[in-house]
Scaffold this active site. Sequence first.
Site, PDB file in Angstrom:
ATOM      1  N   ARG A  81     -10.744  -5.213  17.265  1.00  0.00           N
ATOM      2  CA  ARG A  81     -10.970  -4.665  15.922  1.00  0.00           C
ATOM      3  C   ARG A  81     -11.231  -3.166  15.887  1.00  0.00           C
ATOM      4  NH1 ARG A  81     -12.804  -9.672  16.357  1.00  0.00           N
ATOM      5  NH2 ARG A  81     -12.169 -11.140  14.739  1.00  0.00           N
ATOM      6  N   HIS A 106      -6.032  -6.467  16.182  1.00  0.00           N
ATOM      7  CA  HIS A 106      -4.856  -6.699  17.034  1.00  0.00           C
ATOM      8  C   HIS A 106      -3.589  -5.982  16.563  1.00  0.00           C
ATOM      9  CE1 HIS A 106      -7.267  -9.289  19.386  1.00  0.00           C
ATOM     10  NE2 HIS A 106      -7.074 -10.446  18.765  1.00  0.00           N
ATOM     11  N   HIS A 180      -2.936 -12.105  25.084  1.00  0.00           N
ATOM     12  CA  HIS A 180      -3.807 -13.053  24.389  1.00  0.00           C
ATOM     13  C   HIS A 180      -3.521 -14.510  24.792  1.00  0.00           C
ATOM     14  CE1 HIS A 180      -6.630 -14.332  21.427  1.00  0.00           C
ATOM     15  NE2 HIS A 180      -6.660 -13.193  20.780  1.00  0.00           N
ATOM     16  N   ASP A 252     -17.339 -14.524  21.675  1.00  0.00           N
ATOM     17  CA  ASP A 252     -16.243 -13.660  21.235  1.00  0.00           C
ATOM     18  C   ASP A 252     -16.760 -12.231  21.413  1.00  0.00           C
ATOM     19  OD1 ASP A 252     -14.030 -12.516  20.171  1.00  0.00           O
ATOM     20  OD2 ASP A 252     -14.199 -13.410  18.178  1.00  0.00           O
ATOM     21  N   GLU A 317      -9.342 -11.342  27.681  1.00  0.00           N
ATOM     22  CA  GLU A 317      -8.452 -10.253  27.285  1.00  0.00           C
ATOM     23  C   GLU A 317      -9.003  -8.954  27.872  1.00  0.00           C
ATOM     24  OE1 GLU A 317      -8.170 -10.770  22.824  1.00  0.00           O
ATOM     25  OE2 GLU A 317      -9.278 -12.515  23.462  1.00  0.00           O
TER      26      GLU A 317
HETATM   27  C1  BGC Z   1     -10.814 -11.896  18.867  1.00  0.00           C
HETATM   28  C2  BGC Z   1     -11.250 -13.015  17.958  1.00  0.00           C
HETATM   29  C3  BGC Z   1     -10.072 -13.502  17.161  1.00  0.00           C
HETATM   30  C4  BGC Z   1      -9.008 -13.940  18.132  1.00  0.00           C
HETATM   31  C5  BGC Z   1      -7.753 -14.420  17.467  1.00  0.00           C
HETATM   32  C6  BGC Z   1      -9.774 -12.428  19.774  1.00  0.00           C
HETATM   33  O1  BGC Z   1      -9.316 -11.408  20.600  1.00  0.00           O
HETATM   34  O2  BGC Z   1     -11.878 -11.344  19.583  1.00  0.00           O
HETATM   35  O3  BGC Z   1     -12.275 -12.576  17.101  1.00  0.00           O
HETATM   36  O4  BGC Z   1     -10.450 -14.566  16.321  1.00  0.00           O
HETATM   37  O5  BGC Z   1      -8.690 -12.888  19.000  1.00  0.00           O
HETATM   38  O6  BGC Z   1      -7.275 -13.501  16.584  1.00  0.00           O
END
Ligand code: BGC
Length: 350
Positions: A81, A106, A180, A252, A317
């Site tokens: 983010r 993302h 991802h 997360d 990630e």
């Molecule tokens: C984020 C999560 C998100 C997920 C899917 C992750 O990299 O940290 O907050 O929900 O990706 O978008």
Amino acid sequence: MSITKKFFGKTDNGEEVNIFALTNNNGFSARIIDYGATIVSIFAPDKNGRVDDVVLGYDDLESYAKGPGYIGALIGRYGNRIKAGRFTLNGKEYILAKNDGNNHLHGGIVGFDKAVWKAETITKDGKEALQMSYTSKDGEEGYPGNLDVKVIYTVTDDNALSIEYIAFSDKDTIINLTNHSYFNLGGHKSGSILNNTLKLEADKFTVVDNEAIPTGELRNVEGTPLDFRKPTAIGDRIDQKDEQLLNVGGYDHNFVLNRTGKGLEKAAAVYDPKSERTMEVYTNKPGVQLYTANFLGKDLKGKDGAVYQNREALCLETQFFPDSINHENFPSPILKAGERYDYTTIYKFL
Ligand code: BGC
């Protein structure tokens, strides 16, 4: 090592998408499509030679185009983010899409996960490798600079998949590329990962608010449910009434890796007691996001008849820290015009 290519599907614009299988001499194989430079499968043998597909995925292109969660995709230009979709670089403010509540996630609305990449087989360090290339235009999704990206996938005989991320920009910009994949070492259909143990080479994590945005604080993991310095089952503390876990519905969080130099260092190890498979993660990036698929969805239809639930996979990630352009105390995600961005992450299966 061998690489084969097969037709996978056509996008709504009529572009052909292919699937590439990279296979080593021990039956270990990774399948990657040129849509989103996405990892569709990783077939990994366990100690007894039993091979399972250890990442979540779909059978068809439409699910990759429309499905949630960025499953298996290459994420860019910026993984995770950026607060309020805003940042300032060289005195100029850039405004990005808010595609996650009030924030940018993302790479935006059409991130690198939705691009059709150019795939070719190359030779890297004397081995066959799969290279995916994509040029993101100046201003794409609001980011500055024409950005040339190459992502090189290599499978080695020690059952590892290496991903090298290379980029150049013609203007100063920010960048944070990652993958991802959602891992389930027992096999993608094997259910919860809460009994998997995890070890993270991280003494600190970046504290988040209830929008998963870093506050700027780097907190010691000691005494918190984010302490994975010793192998610990993911489910042991995930539902504790802890502010950090409650803020984001489980794990997360970005962990600050205990790095000693500039080279590849071990970041994480996950062990699944059922299959006795282990995955080790090596990287030269400064952080890793542990995401326990808290919001992947209910009854999500996956490949080969699978039906996925939340917490049936975990993501590791490797990355620059979320929102790092807005925090001076975080490693800088700025890529200067003409400089080389070059990071590698290896997922090794034992
Ligand atoms: C984020 C999560 C998100 C997920 C899917 C992750 O990299 O940290 O907050 O929900 O990706 O978008």
